[in-house]
Every structure is written in structure tokens, then in C-alpha cells.
Design an enzyme around this catalytic site. Structure first.
Site, PDB file in Angstrom:
ATOM      1  N   TYR A  52      45.500 -12.557-100.610  1.00 23.74           N
ATOM      2  CA  TYR A  52      46.342 -12.025-101.696  1.00 23.74           C
ATOM      3  C   TYR A  52      47.808 -12.431-101.476  1.00 23.74           C
ATOM      4  O   TYR A  52      48.665 -12.154-102.308  1.00 23.74           O
ATOM      5  CB  TYR A  52      46.278 -10.493-101.797  1.00 23.74           C
ATOM      6  CG  TYR A  52      44.908  -9.889-101.997  1.00 23.74           C
ATOM      7  CD1 TYR A  52      43.813 -10.669-102.362  1.00 23.74           C
ATOM      8  CD2 TYR A  52      44.715  -8.528-101.838  1.00 23.74           C
ATOM      9  CE1 TYR A  52      42.553 -10.101-102.528  1.00 23.74           C
ATOM     10  CE2 TYR A  52      43.462  -7.953-102.008  1.00 23.74           C
ATOM     11  CZ  TYR A  52      42.383  -8.739-102.350  1.00 23.74           C
ATOM     12  OH  TYR A  52      41.149  -8.165-102.508  1.00 23.74           O
ATOM     13  N   HIS A 110      36.007 -11.178 -95.685  1.00 25.13           N
ATOM     14  CA  HIS A 110      36.186 -11.117 -97.139  1.00 25.13           C
ATOM     15  C   HIS A 110      34.913 -11.482 -97.926  1.00 25.13           C
ATOM     16  O   HIS A 110      34.604 -10.838 -98.930  1.00 25.13           O
ATOM     17  CB  HIS A 110      37.351 -12.023 -97.548  1.00 25.13           C
ATOM     18  CG  HIS A 110      38.074 -11.574 -98.768  1.00 25.13           C
ATOM     19  ND1 HIS A 110      39.422 -11.739 -98.952  1.00 25.13           N
ATOM     20  CD2 HIS A 110      37.631 -10.962 -99.895  1.00 25.13           C
ATOM     21  CE1 HIS A 110      39.766 -11.241-100.135  1.00 25.13           C
ATOM     22  NE2 HIS A 110      38.700 -10.764-100.718  1.00 25.13           N
TER      23      HIS A 110
HETATM   24  N1  LIG Z   1      36.782  -7.658-101.426  1.00 25.80           N
HETATM   25  C1  LIG Z   1      36.847  -8.338-102.534  1.00 25.80           C
HETATM   26  O1  LIG Z   1      36.196  -9.376-102.681  1.00 25.80           O
HETATM   27  C2  LIG Z   1      37.728  -7.843-103.651  1.00 25.80           C
HETATM   28  C3  LIG Z   1      37.651  -8.454-104.914  1.00 25.80           C
HETATM   29  C4  LIG Z   1      38.463  -7.961-105.930  1.00 25.80           C
HETATM   30  C5  LIG Z   1      39.332  -6.903-105.688  1.00 25.80           C
HETATM   31  N2  LIG Z   1      39.412  -6.348-104.431  1.00 25.80           N
HETATM   32  C6  LIG Z   1      40.331  -5.205-104.154  1.00 25.80           C
HETATM   33  O2  LIG Z   1      40.022  -4.163-105.066  1.00 25.80           O
HETATM   34  C7  LIG Z   1      41.224  -3.752-105.713  1.00 25.80           C
HETATM   35  C8  LIG Z   1      40.954  -3.171-107.077  1.00 25.80           C
HETATM   36  O3  LIG Z   1      40.312  -4.119-107.911  1.00 25.80           O
HETATM   37  P1  LIG Z   1      41.062  -4.931-109.090  1.00 25.80           P
HETATM   38  O4  LIG Z   1      42.512  -4.985-108.833  1.00 25.80           O
HETATM   39  O5  LIG Z   1      40.318  -6.207-109.219  1.00 25.80           O
HETATM   40  O6  LIG Z   1      40.706  -4.105-110.398  1.00 25.80           O
HETATM   41  P2  LIG Z   1      40.777  -2.568-110.871  1.00 25.80           P
HETATM   42  O7  LIG Z   1      41.424  -1.731-109.837  1.00 25.80           O
HETATM   43  O8  LIG Z   1      39.416  -2.222-111.332  1.00 25.80           O
HETATM   44  O9  LIG Z   1      41.686  -2.669-112.154  1.00 25.80           O
HETATM   45  C9  LIG Z   1      43.041  -2.986-112.096  1.00 25.80           C
HETATM   46  C10 LIG Z   1      43.540  -3.079-113.528  1.00 25.80           C
HETATM   47  O10 LIG Z   1      43.406  -1.792-114.161  1.00 25.80           O
HETATM   48  C11 LIG Z   1      44.654  -1.355-114.678  1.00 25.80           C
HETATM   49  N3  LIG Z   1      44.696   0.097-114.460  1.00 25.80           N
HETATM   50  C12 LIG Z   1      44.802   0.762-113.280  1.00 25.80           C
HETATM   51  N4  LIG Z   1      44.765   2.078-113.459  1.00 25.80           N
HETATM   52  C13 LIG Z   1      44.616   2.292-114.803  1.00 25.80           C
HETATM   53  C14 LIG Z   1      44.519   3.451-115.598  1.00 25.80           C
HETATM   54  N5  LIG Z   1      44.570   4.682-115.076  1.00 25.80           N
HETATM   55  N6  LIG Z   1      44.388   3.277-116.955  1.00 25.80           N
HETATM   56  C15 LIG Z   1      44.355   2.047-117.489  1.00 25.80           C
HETATM   57  N7  LIG Z   1      44.442   0.909-116.776  1.00 25.80           N
HETATM   58  C16 LIG Z   1      44.564   1.029-115.432  1.00 25.80           C
HETATM   59  C17 LIG Z   1      45.692  -2.092-113.865  1.00 25.80           C
HETATM   60  O11 LIG Z   1      46.867  -2.309-114.612  1.00 25.80           O
HETATM   61  P3  LIG Z   1      48.309  -1.753-114.124  1.00 25.80           P
HETATM   62  O12 LIG Z   1      48.561  -2.354-112.751  1.00 25.80           O
HETATM   63  O13 LIG Z   1      49.244  -2.253-115.159  1.00 25.80           O
HETATM   64  O14 LIG Z   1      48.183  -0.253-114.089  1.00 25.80           O
HETATM   65  C18 LIG Z   1      44.990  -3.446-113.633  1.00 25.80           C
HETATM   66  O15 LIG Z   1      45.116  -4.274-114.768  1.00 25.80           O
HETATM   67  C19 LIG Z   1      42.061  -5.032-105.730  1.00 25.80           C
HETATM   68  O16 LIG Z   1      43.398  -4.802-106.070  1.00 25.80           O
HETATM   69  C20 LIG Z   1      41.812  -5.509-104.325  1.00 25.80           C
HETATM   70  O17 LIG Z   1      42.610  -4.772-103.416  1.00 25.80           O
HETATM   71  C21 LIG Z   1      38.603  -6.802-103.425  1.00 25.80           C
END
Ligand SMILES: NC(=O)c1ccc[n+]([C@@H]2O[C@H](COP(=O)([O-])OP(=O)(O)OC[C@H]3O[C@@H](n4cnc5c(N)ncnc54)[C@H](OP(=O)(O)O)[C@@H]3O)[C@@H](O)[C@H]2O)c1
Length: 280
Positions: A52, A110
Site C-alpha cells: 500500500y 499477503h
Molecule cells: N489482504 C488483502 O488482500 C486485502 C485486499 C483488499 C483490502 N484489504 C484491506 O482491507 C481494508 C478494507 O477494504 P477496502 O478498503 O478494499 O474496502 P471497504 O472497507 O469495504 O470500503 C471502503 C470504501 O467504503 C467507503 N466507506 C467507508 N465507510 C463507509 C460508510 N460508513 N458509508 C459509506 N461508505 C463508506 C470508503 O469511502 P471513504 O473513505 O470516503 O469513507 C471507501 O470508498 C483495506 O483498506 C485494506 O486495509 C486487504
């Protein structure tokens, strides 16, 4: 006042909060301020990754925060291209230098990248890094049962956590059951489906209205009641607060079932099946 978040205990004894902050796309000064704000609101678990390119941002947020380092659970992850033993060791050290931390609380492989077939070697490096005090707890992401079994068979050490894609459109029922039977905690990535159509789903909207919560809160509560740790990412202070304000209501069995039923075989966000998908 900061929000209370319940804790979960891992198979190696480390306790961590049931909700943490995802940090994918939180970089630089803005990212550091967003993460610091989350900590001020009550977040204690921070998820990052070498790939990241924000381990430095996370370290800076910790230094800007008034919460002591020992009260935080900081996570990073080893990329696929550094899965040889020696590269894994130096990458863990590099992650620490980038964050300017003495240790990570949690360090994860990862992706298994099964075609590359080096994840056992990488796991041996994580085991040693834990012995050396560089990491408190070691786990993986995106590992299928066959990969998890192999780690334990070849090294005798079981991961504490498996962080997997999990949201209402892909509920991972079998994989979660396997984790439960094998004493591995499930951590959900993209718990809100990365803000895709799930946030406009009518069935969840109705449940949300009934509880006077919003759709994201209902989804995060569903994860919590499934027994999974979630790490929703938000840059917005308002949404960060919403996402941890989920411990004053509960979903009944019918509501849990209605959300789980939204799952689809092709529900993954980007078709990243760990049996074949590789990430470096
Ligand atoms: N291990 C892996 O392979 C892997 C893969 C993908 C992700 N990850 C980790 O998992 C974390 C979370 O997943 P993600 O970032 O992919 O997706 P997510 O947390 O499912 O969604 C993030 C999105 O949702 C929005 N959001 C957050 N809270 C909200 C709410 N209460 N109402 C409406 N919209 C909301 C955010 O926008 P705003 O920021 O504008 O609020 C952003 O656009 C990542 O950040 C990362 O740390 C790990």
C-alpha cells in the site's frame, strides 16, 4: 470520548479489537491525519501493507496520536515478490524501518501465490521474526484450507488470522467454518464491498431503517456477529465514527440470514480466487 470496541483473542494469546481501520489508499499527510483521527475516535487496530506504500504514513499517524504505541495493534503484510526466506526477513525489517517502529503486532503473508510455491519458506521467516521480537503475532491473507494445512504440517505453526475477502455478496461460509474448526480468526477485507452496490441493497436498507442505523453499520454488525474482525477503510471522520458505532444493537437470526443469502458464486469484487490469482 472514544468508542468502546470489543476484543477478540487469537490462538497465540494476542487480543485485538473486533473492528479496525483499513488503510488502502490512505497515504501521505492526508492519510496520516485520517488515521490519527480514527485513533482519536477509538480505533486501535490499523491494517496496512508493504504494497500500500503507506507503512510510513501509518508510523507518522502513530507519532501524531496521543495514544501510546503499546495500546495499538499495527499490521503489515509481506508482498508476493519477497517470499523467499532471506527477502522476507529483510522486507519485515524494511517495513519496520519505513514505519519507524520496533515491532509489528501482526504481520501477514499477503497472498499465497500457489504457482510460485514459496509461501512455506516465507512462513518460516515470519516464525523466526516472531522469535526475534520483530512481530507479536503471525498470520496470512487469502489462504485456502489446503494452504493453511500445509503451513501447519511443514512448520508446526498455525496462523493466528486469515484475512480474506468477505462481504454480503461473498460470505465465505465454508472458509469461515473451516477457520472456526481450526481455531483461526477470520478477518474480513473489503467488508463494505469497497462501497459497491451492496451499500444500496434494498433488503439491508430495510433492516437498517428498522434499527435506525445505516447500511454500512448493519453490514459491519453482520460481520461482527459472524465472528469476523472487520477493517473498513474510511478517510472521513464521520464515516469512521459510524463504522465503530455498531455495538448498541443486534441483528436477529432472520436478519443475519437475509444478509448472508445475498452471497453469489461470482460475488468476489475482482474475481481474485486465491487458487489461481497471484499478486506480487
Ligand atoms: N489482504 C488483502 O488482500 C486485502 C485486499 C483488499 C483490502 N484489504 C484491506 O482491507 C481494508 C478494507 O477494504 P477496502 O478498503 O478494499 O474496502 P471497504 O472497507 O469495504 O470500503 C471502503 C470504501 O467504503 C467507503 N466507506 C467507508 N465507510 C463507509 C460508510 N460508513 N458509508 C459509506 N461508505 C463508506 C470508503 O469511502 P471513504 O473513505 O470516503 O469513507 C471507501 O470508498 C483495506 O483498506 C485494506 O486495509 C486487504
Amino acid at each position: 470520548m472514544s468508542q468502546w470496541i470489543p476484543e477478540v483473542t487469537l490462538n497465540d494469546g494476542l487480543t485485538l479489537p473486533a473492528v479496525g481501520l483499513g488503510t488502502y489508499k490512505l497515504n501521505g499527510n492526508e492519510g496520516a491525519n485520517a488515521i490519527r483521527n480514527a485513533v482519536r475516535l477509538g480505533y486501535r487496530l490499523i491494517d496496512s501493507a508493504y504494497n500500500y506504500e503507506n507503512e510510513g504514513t501509518v508510523g507518522e499517524a502513530i507519532r501524531r496520536s496521543s495514544v501510546p504505541r503499546q495500546d495499538l495493534i499495527v499490521t503489515s503484510k509481506l508482498p508476493g515478490r519477497y517470499q523467499s526466506y532471506d527477502k522476507a526477513v529483510s522486507t519485515i525489517q524494511e517495513s519496520l524501518y519505513r514505519a519507524n517502529l520496533d515491532y509489528y503486532d501482526l504481520y501477514l503473508i499477503h497472498w499465497p501465490n500457489p504457482k510460485q510455491d514459496t509461501y512455506v519458506e516465507a512462513w518460516e521467516a515470519l516464525i523466526d521474526a516472531k522469535k526475534w521480537g520483530l512481530i507479536r503475532s503471525i498470520g496470512v491473507c487469502n489462504f485456502l484450507p489446503e494452504h493453511l494445512k500445509r503451513l501447519e504440517k511443514e512448520t508446526g505453526v498455525k496462523p493466528s488470522i486469515n484475512q480474506i475477502e468477505l462481504h454480503p455478496f461473498f460470505n465465505q461460509e465454508n472458509q469461515r467454518k473451516w477457520h472456526e474448526e481450526n481455531n483461526i480468526i477470520t478477518e474480513s477485507w473489503s467488508p463494505l464491498g469497497r462501497a459497491n452496490a451492496v451499500l444500496h441493497n434494498e433488503a439491508i436498507q430495510k433492516i437498517a431503517e428498522h434499527h435506525q442505523k445505516n447500511v454500512a453499520q448493519v453490514i459491519l454488525r453482520w460481520h461482527y456477529q459472524l465472528g469476523a474482525i472487520t477493517i473498513p477503510k474510511s478517510a472521513s471522520p464521520k464515516r469512521q465514527l459510524e463504522n465503530i458505532s455498531i455495538f448498541d444493537f443486534s441483528l436477529d437470526e432472520t436478519e443475519m440470514g437475509m444478509i448472508s443469502e445475498l452471497t453469489r458464486p461470482d460475488g468476489r469484487l475482482k474475481n481474485q480466487d486465491p487458487a489461481t490469482y497471484e499478486e506480487f
